[in-house]
Design a protein around this motif. Structure first.
Motif, PDB file in Angstrom:
ATOM      1  N   UNK A  55       0.841  -1.193   0.000  1.00  0.00           N
ATOM      2  CA  UNK A  55       0.000   0.000   0.000  1.00  0.00           C
ATOM      3  C   UNK A  55       0.878   1.247   0.000  1.00  0.00           C
ATOM      4  N   UNK A  56       0.559   2.183  -0.879  1.00  0.00           N
ATOM      5  CA  UNK A  56       1.238   3.475  -0.864  1.00  0.00           C
ATOM      6  C   UNK A  56       0.958   4.164   0.471  1.00  0.00           C
ATOM      7  N   UNK A  57       1.896   4.978   0.913  1.00  0.00           N
ATOM      8  CA  UNK A  57       1.751   5.666   2.193  1.00  0.00           C
ATOM      9  C   UNK A  57       0.794   6.864   2.139  1.00  0.00           C
ATOM     10  N   UNK A  58       0.326   7.253   0.953  1.00  0.00           N
ATOM     11  CA  UNK A  58      -0.611   8.377   0.856  1.00  0.00           C
ATOM     12  C   UNK A  58      -1.891   8.046   1.625  1.00  0.00           C
ATOM     13  N   UNK A  59      -2.507   9.068   2.217  1.00  0.00           N
ATOM     14  CA  UNK A  59      -3.699   8.860   3.033  1.00  0.00           C
ATOM     15  C   UNK A  59      -4.805   8.155   2.256  1.00  0.00           C
ATOM     16  N   UNK A  60      -5.067   8.551   1.012  1.00  0.00           N
ATOM     17  CA  UNK A  60      -6.169   7.961   0.251  1.00  0.00           C
ATOM     18  C   UNK A  60      -5.956   6.482  -0.058  1.00  0.00           C
ATOM     19  N   UNK A  61      -4.711   6.062  -0.248  1.00  0.00           N
ATOM     20  CA  UNK A  61      -4.456   4.640  -0.500  1.00  0.00           C
ATOM     21  C   UNK A  61      -4.565   3.842   0.797  1.00  0.00           C
ATOM     22  N   UNK A  62      -4.068   4.406   1.876  1.00  0.00           N
ATOM     23  CA  UNK A  62      -4.197   3.719   3.178  1.00  0.00           C
ATOM     24  C   UNK A  62      -5.670   3.574   3.555  1.00  0.00           C
ATOM     25  N   UNK A  63      -6.453   4.633   3.351  1.00  0.00           N
ATOM     26  CA  UNK A  63      -7.884   4.553   3.658  1.00  0.00           C
ATOM     27  C   UNK A  63      -8.584   3.553   2.746  1.00  0.00           C
ATOM     28  N   UNK A  64      -8.196   3.522   1.476  1.00  0.00           N
ATOM     29  CA  UNK A  64      -8.781   2.545   0.554  1.00  0.00           C
ATOM     30  C   UNK A  64      -8.544   1.135   1.083  1.00  0.00           C
ATOM     31  N   UNK A  65      -7.307   0.805   1.437  1.00  0.00           N
ATOM     32  CA  UNK A  65      -7.008  -0.530   1.935  1.00  0.00           C
ATOM     33  C   UNK A  65      -7.739  -0.795   3.253  1.00  0.00           C
ATOM     34  N   UNK A  66      -7.742   0.151   4.172  1.00  0.00           N
ATOM     35  CA  UNK A  66      -8.405  -0.071   5.461  1.00  0.00           C
ATOM     36  C   UNK A  66      -9.884  -0.384   5.278  1.00  0.00           C
ATOM     37  N   UNK A  67     -10.560   0.337   4.387  1.00  0.00           N
ATOM     38  CA  UNK A  67     -11.989   0.089   4.166  1.00  0.00           C
ATOM     39  C   UNK A  67     -12.230  -1.222   3.417  1.00  0.00           C
ATOM     40  N   UNK A  68     -11.384  -1.532   2.449  1.00  0.00           N
ATOM     41  CA  UNK A  68     -11.496  -2.822   1.741  1.00  0.00           C
ATOM     42  C   UNK A  68     -11.258  -3.953   2.741  1.00  0.00           C
ATOM     43  N   UNK A  69     -10.221  -3.819   3.540  1.00  0.00           N
ATOM     44  CA  UNK A  69      -9.881  -4.838   4.532  1.00  0.00           C
ATOM     45  C   UNK A  69     -11.023  -5.047   5.516  1.00  0.00           C
ATOM     46  N   UNK A  70     -11.598  -3.963   5.994  1.00  0.00           N
ATOM     47  CA  UNK A  70     -12.719  -4.040   6.924  1.00  0.00           C
ATOM     48  C   UNK A  70     -13.905  -4.775   6.299  1.00  0.00           C
ATOM     49  N   UNK A  71     -14.172  -4.487   5.018  1.00  0.00           N
ATOM     50  CA  UNK A  71     -15.284  -5.133   4.325  1.00  0.00           C
ATOM     51  C   UNK A  71     -15.005  -6.607   4.033  1.00  0.00           C
ATOM     52  N   UNK A  72     -13.736  -6.994   3.991  1.00  0.00           N
ATOM     53  CA  UNK A  72     -13.402  -8.412   3.784  1.00  0.00           C
ATOM     54  C   UNK A  72     -13.657  -9.236   5.038  1.00  0.00           C
ATOM     55  N   UNK A  73     -13.719  -8.581   6.185  1.00  0.00           N
ATOM     56  CA  UNK A  73     -13.999  -9.284   7.430  1.00  0.00           C
ATOM     57  C   UNK A  73     -12.865 -10.188   7.845  1.00  0.00           C
ATOM     58  N   UNK A  74     -13.152 -11.481   7.967  1.00  0.00           N
ATOM     59  CA  UNK A  74     -12.165 -12.446   8.458  1.00  0.00           C
ATOM     60  C   UNK A  74     -11.108 -12.814   7.424  1.00  0.00           C
ATOM     61  N   UNK A  75     -11.335 -12.446   6.169  1.00  0.00           N
ATOM     62  CA  UNK A  75     -10.421 -12.824   5.088  1.00  0.00           C
ATOM     63  C   UNK A  75      -9.283 -11.821   4.911  1.00  0.00           C
ATOM     64  N   UNK A  76      -8.633 -11.430   5.991  1.00  0.00           N
ATOM     65  CA  UNK A  76      -7.590 -10.410   5.876  1.00  0.00           C
ATOM     66  C   UNK A  76      -6.213 -11.064   5.775  1.00  0.00           C
ATOM     67  N   UNK A  77      -5.354 -10.501   4.935  1.00  0.00           N
ATOM     68  CA  UNK A  77      -4.016 -11.075   4.766  1.00  0.00           C
ATOM     69  C   UNK A  77      -3.115 -10.783   5.967  1.00  0.00           C
ATOM     70  N   UNK A  78      -2.171 -11.660   6.163  1.00  0.00           N
ATOM     71  CA  UNK A  78      -1.219 -11.497   7.267  1.00  0.00           C
ATOM     72  C   UNK A  78      -0.135 -10.486   6.911  1.00  0.00           C
ATOM     73  N   UNK A  79       0.192 -10.372   5.634  1.00  0.00           N
ATOM     74  CA  UNK A  79       1.298  -9.523   5.203  1.00  0.00           C
ATOM     75  C   UNK A  79       0.783  -8.240   4.548  1.00  0.00           C
TER      76      UNK A  79
END
Length: 172
Positions: A55-79
């Motif tokens: 993930x790029x360190x820019x705020x919009x990319x971090x927020x994109x990943x955080x929201x995608x990750x949250x919506x994935x629920x239990x299917x989150x990657x370890x790395x």
């Protein structure tokens, strides 16, 4: 030939454009937040839940990943690696980061920026549907993803070394 590896190159979701903030600190717009749910649904439905994420360190990319990750629920990657190197990366830098990924990673998600995301997809795609190839050549819209597959280890991935399987665009 080894096992197939899948690379998902995702452009961040729609961001705000406030004049008072630096580009790196631009947050997601409400539309961008909605787009993230579409991205997560696509990843799950297509069997592309990542094993690792860059993930790029820019705020919009971090927020994109955080929201995608949250919506994935239990299917989150370890790395998950958030890196400044992706923020201003060109194709060569992005590819170098991909080549450093552990060979055991089957599905890698990169959350980055245009024009690097689509240019990387275009450069890697040796094959693919003409409409998908045309899309990555002209650029990806916000929250769109190019999905590539390769049989070579990440360390050996190079120009024309992958098949462009799909280009996903959000519903919102």
């Amino acid at each position: 030939m080894g096992a197939a590896r899948r690379l998902v190159l995702l452009r961040h979701a729609k961001a705000e454009t406030p004049a008072s903030l630096s580009d790196e600190m631009r947050p997601l717009a409400l539309r961008g937040r909605r787009q993230c749910a579409d991205v997560a649904a696509y990843l799950r439905t297509a069997g592309l839940v990542p094993d690792a994420v860059l993930v790029s360190s820019a705020l919009r990319t971090r927020q994109t990943w955080e929201l995608v990750c949250s919506a994935l629920g239990d299917d989150v990657p370890a790395q998950v690696e958030v890196t400044d190197r992706l923020y201003l990366a060109g194709v060569r830098e992005l590819l170098e980061l991909v080549r450093q990924v552990d060979a055991g990673v089957g599905t890698l998600l990169v959350v980055g920026h245009e024009p690097t995301v689509s240019a990387t997809a275009s450069g890697l795609a040796g094959q693919g549907e003409p409409e998908h190839l045309a899309q990555v050549r002209t650029g990806l819209s916000t929250a769109a993803a190019a999905v590539l597959e390769t049989d070579v280890p990440w360390a050996d991935l190079g120009a024309g070394g992958a098949r462009l399987l799909d280009v996903s665009r959000p519903q919102h």
